[in-house]
Design a protein around this motif. Structure first.
Motif, PDB file in Angstrom:
ATOM      1  N   LYS A  95      52.815  46.714 101.842  1.00  0.00           N
ATOM      2  CA  LYS A  95      52.652  48.110 101.434  1.00  0.00           C
ATOM      3  C   LYS A  95      51.577  48.799 102.273  1.00  0.00           C
ATOM      4  N   LYS A  96      50.516  48.074 102.595  1.00  0.00           N
ATOM      5  CA  LYS A  96      49.403  48.637 103.384  1.00  0.00           C
ATOM      6  C   LYS A  96      49.705  48.645 104.880  1.00  0.00           C
ATOM      7  N   LYS A  97      50.242  47.532 105.400  1.00  0.00           N
ATOM      8  CA  LYS A  97      50.386  47.364 106.853  1.00  0.00           C
ATOM      9  C   LYS A  97      51.739  47.819 107.397  1.00  0.00           C
ATOM     10  N   MET A  98      52.815  47.648 106.622  1.00  0.00           N
ATOM     11  CA  MET A  98      54.166  47.985 107.088  1.00  0.00           C
ATOM     12  C   MET A  98      54.919  48.754 106.010  1.00  0.00           C
ATOM     13  N   PRO A  99      54.550  50.008 105.752  1.00  0.00           N
ATOM     14  CA  PRO A  99      55.172  50.752 104.657  1.00  0.00           C
ATOM     15  C   PRO A  99      56.680  50.967 104.824  1.00  0.00           C
ATOM     16  N   SER A 100      57.154  51.071 106.062  1.00  0.00           N
ATOM     17  CA  SER A 100      58.600  51.278 106.248  1.00  0.00           C
ATOM     18  C   SER A 100      59.380  50.028 105.837  1.00  0.00           C
ATOM     19  N   LEU A 101      58.879  48.851 106.207  1.00  0.00           N
ATOM     20  CA  LEU A 101      59.537  47.600 105.787  1.00  0.00           C
ATOM     21  C   LEU A 101      59.422  47.431 104.281  1.00  0.00           C
ATOM     22  N   TYR A 102      58.283  47.781 103.726  1.00  0.00           N
ATOM     23  CA  TYR A 102      58.087  47.694 102.274  1.00  0.00           C
ATOM     24  C   TYR A 102      59.130  48.545 101.547  1.00  0.00           C
ATOM     25  N   LYS A 103      59.368  49.768 102.025  1.00  0.00           N
ATOM     26  CA  LYS A 103      60.352  50.658 101.392  1.00  0.00           C
ATOM     27  C   LYS A 103      61.775  50.153 101.597  1.00  0.00           C
ATOM     28  N   SER A 104      62.066  49.601 102.785  1.00  0.00           N
ATOM     29  CA  SER A 104      63.432  49.139 103.038  1.00  0.00           C
ATOM     30  C   SER A 104      63.773  47.884 102.229  1.00  0.00           C
ATOM     31  N   LEU A 105      62.769  47.049 101.949  1.00  0.00           N
ATOM     32  CA  LEU A 105      63.023  45.855 101.135  1.00  0.00           C
ATOM     33  C   LEU A 105      63.200  46.222  99.667  1.00  0.00           C
ATOM     34  N   GLY A 106      62.526  47.277  99.240  1.00  0.00           N
ATOM     35  CA  GLY A 106      62.697  47.797  97.890  1.00  0.00           C
ATOM     36  C   GLY A 106      62.497  46.753  96.816  1.00  0.00           C
ATOM     37  N   VAL A 107      63.452  46.702  95.903  1.00  0.00           N
ATOM     38  CA  VAL A 107      63.363  45.820  94.741  1.00  0.00           C
ATOM     39  C   VAL A 107      63.489  44.348  95.134  1.00  0.00           C
ATOM     40  N   TYR A 108      64.002  44.068  96.331  1.00  0.00           N
ATOM     41  CA  TYR A 108      64.226  42.685  96.715  1.00  0.00           C
ATOM     42  C   TYR A 108      62.932  41.955  97.080  1.00  0.00           C
ATOM     43  N   LEU A 109      61.889  42.691  97.417  1.00  0.00           N
ATOM     44  CA  LEU A 109      60.620  42.035  97.708  1.00  0.00           C
ATOM     45  C   LEU A 109      60.044  41.351  96.473  1.00  0.00           C
ATOM     46  N   PRO A 110      59.936  42.040  95.326  1.00  0.00           N
ATOM     47  CA  PRO A 110      59.465  41.321  94.133  1.00  0.00           C
ATOM     48  C   PRO A 110      60.425  40.210  93.696  1.00  0.00           C
ATOM     49  N   LEU A 111      61.694  40.321  94.110  1.00  0.00           N
ATOM     50  CA  LEU A 111      62.659  39.282  93.737  1.00  0.00           C
ATOM     51  C   LEU A 111      62.415  37.957  94.450  1.00  0.00           C
ATOM     52  N   ILE A 112      61.542  37.962  95.477  1.00  0.00           N
ATOM     53  CA  ILE A 112      61.182  36.680  96.093  1.00  0.00           C
ATOM     54  C   ILE A 112      60.549  35.780  95.041  1.00  0.00           C
ATOM     55  N   THR A 113      59.886  36.401  94.060  1.00  0.00           N
ATOM     56  CA  THR A 113      59.277  35.624  92.977  1.00  0.00           C
ATOM     57  C   THR A 113      60.321  34.776  92.271  1.00  0.00           C
TER      58      THR A 113
END
Length: 193
Positions: A95-113
């Protein structure tokens, strides 16, 4: 066998022969959900590499030095808590370093959990009694295998969008057929090791 050969065989075996997505069918949610664009797939694969490698390292030490055999029934709960904490850290960094990647991953980033491939590597390593080196080889190989599978799928999905697909196969059906064909292709690697 030399140490480098053993390392290479371990990583190739985990990445191709026993691919976590295509032979064990773990981690299908991000595999199917984030594989629409190659750039997003590479970002997700890289995040999974980081999470699997670091979580395997931490869970190894916690399992060996804290849980041991006496508290082995707590493995799953403790491993999930460790993975959740790591994913939150990765999410904050992206979110801090790569906001575009953070937005493109969307809900799937927390799904890594809840990505069962991350938890599966930690549990497999503990159940098989792997030492630290074996755990790291297995985790890196598995994470690279996830990256390979998701990047190949994203490349195929980008090509499929430009093709004339029968109406009944549009959307997720053609993606599932593609995943099945990829799994069949990866079975061919089983004769190499």
């Amino acid at each position: 066998m030399s140490a480098i050969t053993t390392l290479a065989v371990g990583i190739i075996s985990a990445a191709l022969v026993n691919n976590v997505v295509l032979s064990r069918f773990l981690g299908l949610c991000p595999f199917l959900g984030v594989s629409r664009k190659t750039s997003t797939a590479v970002g997700m694969g890289t995040a999974v590499i980081a999470v699997i490698t670091v979580s395997s390292c931490i869970t190894y030490f916690i399992n060996v030095y804290i849980l041991g055999e006496k508290y082995s029934y707590l493995r799953t709960i403790v491993f999930i808590l460790i993975i959740a904490g790591l994913v939150q850290s990765v999410e904050i960094i992206l979110k801090k370093k790569m906001p575009s990647l953070y937005k493109s991953l969307g809900v799937y980033l927390p799904l890594i959990t809840t990505n069962c491939s991350v938890l599966g590597v930690a549990i497999d390593s503990a159940n098989n009694g792997y030492g630290f080196a074996e755990t790291m080889i297995y985790s890196v190989g598995t994470a690279i295998g996830f990256l390979i599978a998701i990047v190949i799928m994203s490349g195929i999905r980008e090509r499929i969008e430009d093709n004339d697909v029968p109406e009944a196969f549009k959307g997720m059906p053609i993606v599932l057929v593609t995943a099945g064909l990829m799994a069949i292709a990866f079975v061919g690697f089983s004769g190499t090791m």
